[in-house]
Design a protein around this motif. Structure first.
Motif, PDB file in Angstrom:
ATOM      1  N   ARG A  48       0.818  -1.202   0.000  1.00  0.00           N
ATOM      2  CA  ARG A  48       0.000   0.000   0.000  1.00  0.00           C
ATOM      3  C   ARG A  48       0.853   1.253   0.000  1.00  0.00           C
ATOM      4  O   ARG A  48       0.463   2.280  -0.562  1.00  0.00           O
ATOM      5  CB  ARG A  48      -0.931  -0.006   1.215  1.00  0.00           C
ATOM      6  CG  ARG A  48      -2.240  -0.692   0.877  1.00  0.00           C
ATOM      7  CD  ARG A  48      -2.925  -1.272   2.088  1.00  0.00           C
ATOM      8  NE  ARG A  48      -3.499  -2.567   1.702  1.00  0.00           N
ATOM      9  CZ  ARG A  48      -4.800  -2.820   1.715  1.00  0.00           C
ATOM     10  NH1 ARG A  48      -5.634  -1.923   2.130  1.00  0.00           N
ATOM     11  NH2 ARG A  48      -5.252  -3.986   1.332  1.00  0.00           N
ATOM     12  N   MET A  89      -3.706  -0.962  -8.247  1.00  0.00           N
ATOM     13  CA  MET A  89      -3.720  -2.004  -7.238  1.00  0.00           C
ATOM     14  C   MET A  89      -4.986  -2.848  -7.329  1.00  0.00           C
ATOM     15  O   MET A  89      -6.063  -2.348  -7.600  1.00  0.00           O
ATOM     16  CB  MET A  89      -3.636  -1.347  -5.855  1.00  0.00           C
ATOM     17  CG  MET A  89      -3.541  -2.317  -4.730  1.00  0.00           C
ATOM     18  SD  MET A  89      -2.613  -1.570  -3.371  1.00  0.00           S
ATOM     19  CE  MET A  89      -2.909  -2.754  -2.103  1.00  0.00           C
ATOM     20  N   PHE A  91      -7.201  -5.509  -5.069  1.00  0.00           N
ATOM     21  CA  PHE A  91      -7.357  -5.832  -3.655  1.00  0.00           C
ATOM     22  C   PHE A  91      -7.884  -7.247  -3.471  1.00  0.00           C
ATOM     23  O   PHE A  91      -8.361  -7.877  -4.397  1.00  0.00           O
ATOM     24  CB  PHE A  91      -8.288  -4.833  -2.988  1.00  0.00           C
ATOM     25  CG  PHE A  91      -7.692  -3.462  -2.878  1.00  0.00           C
ATOM     26  CD1 PHE A  91      -7.586  -2.656  -4.001  1.00  0.00           C
ATOM     27  CD2 PHE A  91      -7.223  -2.978  -1.675  1.00  0.00           C
ATOM     28  CE1 PHE A  91      -7.034  -1.403  -3.926  1.00  0.00           C
ATOM     29  CE2 PHE A  91      -6.675  -1.711  -1.587  1.00  0.00           C
ATOM     30  CZ  PHE A  91      -6.580  -0.928  -2.710  1.00  0.00           C
ATOM     31  N   GLN A  92      -7.806  -7.676  -2.213  1.00  0.00           N
ATOM     32  CA  GLN A  92      -8.116  -9.076  -1.898  1.00  0.00           C
ATOM     33  C   GLN A  92      -9.558  -9.455  -2.179  1.00  0.00           C
ATOM     34  O   GLN A  92      -9.826 -10.423  -2.862  1.00  0.00           O
ATOM     35  CB  GLN A  92      -7.783  -9.331  -0.433  1.00  0.00           C
ATOM     36  CG  GLN A  92      -8.267 -10.679   0.056  1.00  0.00           C
ATOM     37  CD  GLN A  92      -7.695 -11.037   1.399  1.00  0.00           C
ATOM     38  OE1 GLN A  92      -6.852 -10.330   1.919  1.00  0.00           O
ATOM     39  NE2 GLN A  92      -8.137 -12.136   1.958  1.00  0.00           N
ATOM     40  N   ASP A  93     -10.477  -8.686  -1.607  1.00  0.00           N
ATOM     41  CA  ASP A  93     -11.869  -9.102  -1.669  1.00  0.00           C
ATOM     42  C   ASP A  93     -12.631  -8.195  -2.626  1.00  0.00           C
ATOM     43  O   ASP A  93     -12.976  -7.076  -2.278  1.00  0.00           O
ATOM     44  CB  ASP A  93     -12.485  -9.050  -0.270  1.00  0.00           C
ATOM     45  CG  ASP A  93     -13.906  -9.579  -0.259  1.00  0.00           C
ATOM     46  OD1 ASP A  93     -14.419  -9.905  -1.345  1.00  0.00           O
ATOM     47  OD2 ASP A  93     -14.498  -9.657   0.829  1.00  0.00           O
ATOM     48  N   ARG A  95     -15.591  -8.209  -3.483  1.00  0.00           N
ATOM     49  CA  ARG A  95     -16.925  -7.842  -3.041  1.00  0.00           C
ATOM     50  C   ARG A  95     -16.882  -6.627  -2.120  1.00  0.00           C
ATOM     51  O   ARG A  95     -17.818  -5.844  -2.063  1.00  0.00           O
ATOM     52  CB  ARG A  95     -17.599  -9.020  -2.336  1.00  0.00           C
ATOM     53  CG  ARG A  95     -19.099  -8.940  -2.374  1.00  0.00           C
ATOM     54  CD  ARG A  95     -19.755 -10.244  -2.011  1.00  0.00           C
ATOM     55  NE  ARG A  95     -19.595 -11.254  -3.024  1.00  0.00           N
ATOM     56  CZ  ARG A  95     -20.207 -11.248  -4.205  1.00  0.00           C
ATOM     57  NH1 ARG A  95     -21.010 -10.269  -4.526  1.00  0.00           N
ATOM     58  NH2 ARG A  95     -20.019 -12.211  -5.063  1.00  0.00           N
ATOM     59  N   ALA A  96     -15.780  -6.509  -1.387  1.00  0.00           N
ATOM     60  CA  ALA A  96     -15.637  -5.337  -0.530  1.00  0.00           C
ATOM     61  C   ALA A  96     -15.021  -4.178  -1.304  1.00  0.00           C
ATOM     62  O   ALA A  96     -15.176  -3.029  -0.931  1.00  0.00           O
ATOM     63  CB  ALA A  96     -14.775  -5.671   0.687  1.00  0.00           C
ATOM     64  N   GLY A  97     -14.324  -4.500  -2.374  1.00  0.00           N
ATOM     65  CA  GLY A  97     -13.516  -3.485  -3.038  1.00  0.00           C
ATOM     66  C   GLY A  97     -14.230  -2.713  -4.124  1.00  0.00           C
ATOM     67  O   GLY A  97     -13.697  -1.723  -4.620  1.00  0.00           O
ATOM     68  N   ILE A  98     -15.411  -3.153  -4.526  1.00  0.00           N
ATOM     69  CA  ILE A  98     -16.161  -2.427  -5.540  1.00  0.00           C
ATOM     70  C   ILE A  98     -17.429  -1.916  -4.881  1.00  0.00           C
ATOM     71  O   ILE A  98     -18.145  -2.664  -4.237  1.00  0.00           O
ATOM     72  CB  ILE A  98     -16.497  -3.335  -6.738  1.00  0.00           C
ATOM     73  CG1 ILE A  98     -15.199  -3.827  -7.379  1.00  0.00           C
ATOM     74  CG2 ILE A  98     -17.340  -2.586  -7.762  1.00  0.00           C
ATOM     75  CD1 ILE A  98     -15.406  -4.758  -8.553  1.00  0.00           C
ATOM     76  N   ASN A  99     -17.672  -0.632  -5.028  1.00  0.00           N
ATOM     77  CA  ASN A  99     -18.822  -0.007  -4.381  1.00  0.00           C
ATOM     78  C   ASN A  99     -20.112  -0.746  -4.747  1.00  0.00           C
ATOM     79  O   ASN A  99     -20.508  -0.778  -5.907  1.00  0.00           O
ATOM     80  CB  ASN A  99     -18.912   1.454  -4.821  1.00  0.00           C
ATOM     81  CG  ASN A  99     -19.945   2.227  -4.026  1.00  0.00           C
ATOM     82  OD1 ASN A  99     -20.841   1.635  -3.423  1.00  0.00           O
ATOM     83  ND2 ASN A  99     -19.820   3.533  -3.999  1.00  0.00           N
ATOM     84  N   MET A 159     -12.510  -6.086 -11.133  1.00  0.00           N
ATOM     85  CA  MET A 159     -11.507  -5.321 -10.393  1.00  0.00           C
ATOM     86  C   MET A 159     -10.217  -5.210 -11.212  1.00  0.00           C
ATOM     87  O   MET A 159      -9.598  -4.145 -11.276  1.00  0.00           O
ATOM     88  CB  MET A 159     -11.231  -6.022  -9.062  1.00  0.00           C
ATOM     89  CG  MET A 159     -10.165  -5.376  -8.211  1.00  0.00           C
ATOM     90  SD  MET A 159     -10.829  -4.092  -7.149  1.00  0.00           S
ATOM     91  CE  MET A 159     -11.117  -5.006  -5.660  1.00  0.00           C
ATOM     92  N   GLY A 162     -10.789  -2.837 -13.920  1.00  0.00           N
ATOM     93  CA  GLY A 162     -10.784  -1.490 -13.365  1.00  0.00           C
ATOM     94  C   GLY A 162      -9.380  -0.975 -13.123  1.00  0.00           C
ATOM     95  O   GLY A 162      -9.073   0.197 -13.363  1.00  0.00           O
ATOM     96  N   ALA A 163      -8.499  -1.855 -12.678  1.00  0.00           N
ATOM     97  CA  ALA A 163      -7.114  -1.443 -12.432  1.00  0.00           C
ATOM     98  C   ALA A 163      -6.385  -1.173 -13.746  1.00  0.00           C
ATOM     99  O   ALA A 163      -5.483  -0.346 -13.811  1.00  0.00           O
ATOM    100  CB  ALA A 163      -6.385  -2.527 -11.640  1.00  0.00           C
TER     101      ALA A 163
END
Lengths: 557, 335
Positions: A48, A89, A91-93, A95-99, A159, A162-163
């Motif tokens: 990070r 970047m 990220f791991q999850d 489901r948590a990382g996309i609004n 994701m 998106g990156a």
């Protein structure tokens, strides 16, 4: 020229704790570097920091050069420019990382429209290209869909797309497949490698999975407790680790290969020393044995959610588990393995079929307190997450005592002594009895959970993904503990897992489930060496294997 | 899980298709049922309260038997309760709530004269609460743990501890009497004048409720700020303001809206005190007056009005929820 150059990076929290003790590592253009470590090693923190994402109030020292620019101490505008053009970047999850409240189209085009000022139509065209590039089936439809309409694997592709919108030179992937099934993991890694090669990006892959890192990376950096332990080519680190810690990590990592190390492990031992239960060799299911500890025939469960088609969680599952045996149930999420476990433990009533534990019929869910207690005495479960399955306000000793006092009329003092004995049995000490879960590590907590489950000597112990939340070295300790308990007490074990390599270490029998159905069952070693069902083969092929891709690493790039 | 996801994925594509319409229809059914139960409660509670409307109507006179019988028949009080209820409900559905006992006028007229003042007061207070409460909540959330956060929270809490009548008196004495900026009394004529007259009353009304919205906004924002998708948005090079607007505040709206819906009833009820303090003739002061004089038709109409306003506002909030959070349209399983 090196794309990323981290020199002597330290991070101190506002309260003075030092999380990173001088990390140095680099990523050259087009190179893939794996950053491997267990939880708390500081690998995510390091990743990070590359993008200037640091804990609030923390102090950083050293240098992080990204694409020729210093990240530490840079003005907000410069950091934004680096995030927009140099590095991205994953990220791991996902489901948590996309609004969850915005469409995927919005997620994909957001930066193009708001940062690069692209007209909406152009941004959408770019998004469509990227969705196709990460191999999503219907890009045009996906733009107006919401994250909850997607599976985790599909979302991780979004994701990635998106990156990639910013055409980054460096892709930082923080545990990109940890939240995913093994077959999905293989697909995602394929997409990642494909994109990296196609675009000539550098990649920094953060993972706890040594085998995964070794399968895709050129170089590995092994971290522990905020320090770099070892660094070198992926093959060298894996085959000839120099640092003590790396050696332990390699040894603790479960592998599918039936190498000499693995075959000397528990699988054989309990079979040999489990005369209490079944007489004959346990690999070919004996039918002459007394009553099997656990017998299931045609067990099924269907969920009927309102307004949606019914979900068949378990369909017609049948198997037997003799006393002292260990059966693994393997499957991906949605395979019904947890539902099966919950029915056996009595947390979930079954729709049909028979279930008998220790020769007694248990098909109907327990009704009333007496039946619940009786069911609990016959079968106990160890849950996945010891952080959630222990009451944070109750000390380790008390939680075991309570189980004892609930089921036996043991006086308090005796229960206390017995609790300490049990804790010692699972490798803890009398001091841990007074500890609350908060002060225990993940591995210690899971030991407490195991001790509690064993306190009343159930006929069957069910472990539902009981080691998958743990670090590999801790997982190895817990697995060793379980193997030891099986040897000593002839424990009968039903081991639910998604991890084939772990299963090899623990169970002599394995059952593979897919979408509620048992697709294959047999002796673990045979099943893993010569799978008959295509799905089992797919599962096995999906497990990251350092050996094969390592050849391509050795080959000139 | 995966199977459930797939099922949700195929069904929930359009938010306003079949499932959405069914949802709205279900809401309307629930709304009707709630209003029906409320009407039962409101109407029949009259029979539980001590006091007889007839004796109020004939107050001051020594009632002869004929007079009592005549008044009883005129107001339909001799009918069995269920028939009285039916008449009342049928009338109410046509906008006829009977005749006020104290004003000897139609209840609809009595209430209609006073409704605009109360509505205006509630709307102005509502806007004030939304602006100040949400604003304070955002400021506090973005400065979490810092002095500004604490000052904002403490400030809101202190304000909320001031009872409306005390707040009213302070506002009147400072801004109306000493500074002379605003009128002390009445609701004015015409729209502009009414707004001007209602500035102080709406502030007095809003003060108590600002803290609720402020605290909900703060905690909802704080929760969203810690979400990983916010970090992802930041990592993609979006400006802080953009991240806050598009990903934090947008996602924090749900709880804020829910609390705002609950507030509506509280505002109407609390307006009684403020109306009394500022000498406004609105629904609130009418309610107090009517209870005092056992004017049942008016009390029933006002209570039904408050209940209806509350239920309708909350139904609207419920219907809006899937617009804010697409997951709620797909059911809890998708979360």
């Amino acid at each position: 020229m090196s794309l990323l150059d981290i020199r002597n990076l330290t991070i101190d929290l506002a309260d003075g704790r030092r999380l990173l003790h001088g990390i140095s590592l680099g990523v050259a253009e087009g190179e893939t570097v794996g950053l491997v470590g267990e939880s708390g090693s500081g690998k995510s923190l390091t990743a990070r920091a590359v993008l200037g994402l640091t804990p609030t109030g923390s102090r950083l020292d050293g240098s992080v050069m990204l694409d020729g620019h210093e990240v530490l101490g840079a003005a907000a505008r410069e950091v934004r420019a680096l995030r927009r053009h140099s590095a991205a970047m994953i990220f791991q999850d996902p489901r948590a990382g996309i609004n969850p409240m915005r469409t995927l189209g919005d997620h994909l085009t957001e930066t193009l429209r708001l940062c690069d000022g692209l007209p909406a139509a152009d941004a959408e065209a770019r998004a469509l290209d990227l969705l196709a590039a990460v191999r999503l089936p219907r890009p045009a439809d996906h733009l107006t869909q919401y994250p909850h309409e997607f599976s985790g694997g599909m979302l991780q592709r979004v994701m990635i797309a998106g990156a990639l919108t910013s055409a980054p030179k460096l892709l930082v992937c923080d545990e990109p497949t940890t939240a995913l099934d093994v077959t999905t993991q293989a697909e995602i890694m394929r997409v990642l490698v494909e994109q990296r090669e196609g675009r000539g990006m550098g990649m920094l892959l953060i993972t706890h999975d040594l085998a995964l890192a070794a399968s895709v990376c050129d170089r590995l950096v092994v971290m522990r407790a905020g320090r770099v332990e070892e660094e070198g080519s992926a093959m060298r680190v894996l085959v000839a680790p120099e640092a003590d810690y790396t050696r332990r990590l390699v040894a603790a990592t479960p592998t599918l290969a039936a190498g000499p190390a693995a075959s000397a492990e528990p699988p054989e031992a309990p079979t040999a020393s489990a005369p209490a239960g079944s007489g004959p060799g346990s690999s070919d299911a004996p039918s002459a044995a007394p009553a099997p500890a656990l017998s299931v025939t045609g067990l099924s469960k269907t969920y009927r959610p309102r307004g949606r088609p019914p979900v068949i969680a378990v369909a017609d599952a049948s198997f037997e588990l003799e006393r002292g045996g260990a059966l693994a149930v393997v499957g991906e999420s949605g395979s019904g393995k947890s539902t099966l476990a919950r029915m056996i433990v009595g947390l979930e009533p079954s729709d049909g079929g028979t279930l008998s534990i220790g020769g007694r019929d248990r098909a109907a869910g327990p009704r009333g307190r007496a039946e619940r207690l009786e069911r609990a005495r016959s079968v106990q479960m160890v849950f996945q997450d010891p952080y959630l399955s222990l009451d944070p306000r109750v000390t380790a000793g008390r939680s075991i005592e309570e189980a004892l006092r609930l089921h036996t009329r043991m006086p308090r003092a005796a229960a206390r002594n017995r609790a300490v004995e049990l804790l010692e049995r699972v490798g803890l000490t009398a001091e841990h009895a007074a500890a609350r879960p908060r002060t225990l590590s993940g591995g210690q907590r899971q030991r407490v959970a195991i001790a509690r489950a064993l306190a009343i000597e159930p006929e069957v112990l069910v472990m539902d993904e009981a080691t998958s939340a743990l670090d590999v070295s801790v997982q190895a300790q817990v697995l060793d503990l379980v193997a030891g308990l099986r040897r000593e007490r002839g424990l009968t074990l039903l081991f639910i897992s998604h991890d084939l390599a772990v299963v090899r270490r623990v169970c002599e029998q394995t059952l593979v489930m897919r979408r509620g159905e048992v697709v294959e069952r047999g002796a673990t070693a045979e099943l893993l060496d010569a799978p008959r069902h295509p799905y089992t083969r797919l599962l096995l092929d999906s497990v990251p294997r350092p050996a094969a891709p390592a050849d391509s690493v050795v080959a000139p790039r | 899980m995966a199977a459930a996801q797939a099922a949700a994925g195929s069904g929930a594509h359009g938010r306003f298709t079949g499932a959405g319409l069914r949802r709205v229809a279900g809401k309307l059914g629930g709304l009707a049922l709630t209003l029906f139960l409320a009407s039962l409660l409101v109407f029949f509670s009259r029979f539980l309260v001590p006091g007889d409307p007839v004796s109020f109507l004939l107050r001051g006179r020594k009632p002869s038997a004929e007079a009592v019988a005549q008044v009883t028949a005129q107001y339909g009080l001799d009918l069995p309760p269920w028939q009285q209820y039916l008449d009342w409900v049928v009338g109410a559905l046509h906008g006829d709530f009977g005749r006020s006992l104290q004003f000897r006028q139609d209840v609809a007229t009595v209430i209609g004269d006073r409704l605009p003042v109360t509505l205006m007061l509630v709307v102005m207070a509502g806007i004030g609460i939304a602006v100040v409460g949400v604003g304070a909540g955002i400021v506090a959330a973005l400065n979490r743990g810092k002095a500004l956060d604490r000052v904002t929270l403490i400030g809101l809490t202190v304000l909320s501890a001031i009872p409306s009548f005390v707040g009213s008196i302070v506002l009147i004495s400072v801004f109306a009497v000493q500074l002379g900026w605003f009128p002390t009394f009445g609701s004015g004529d015409g729209f502009g004048d009414m707004v001007y007259h209602l500035v102080l009353p709406s502030i007095a009304l809003a003060i108590v409720f600002v803290v609720l919205v402020g605290k909900v906004t703060r905690s909802s924002m704080v929760e969203q700020l810690g979400r990983e998708h916010v970090e992802v948005a930041t990592s993609r090079g979006l400006k802080r303001g953009t991240v806050i607007r598009r990903h934090v505040f947008r996602n924090a709206l749900g709880p804020i809206l829910t609390v705002s819906g609950v507030l509506v009833a509280g505002l109407i009820v609390a307006s009684t005190i403020v109306e009394a303090a500022f000498g406004l003739s609105g629904i609130g002061s009418l309610l107090v007056q009517s209870v005092d004089r056992l004017d049942f038709p008016v009390v029933q109409a006002i209570v039904m009005f408050v209940v209806t306003a509350f239920v309708v506002v909350n139904a609207v909030v419920d219907v809006l929820e899937p617009v804010i959070d697409p997951r709620s349209a797909a059911g809890a399983g998708a979360r």
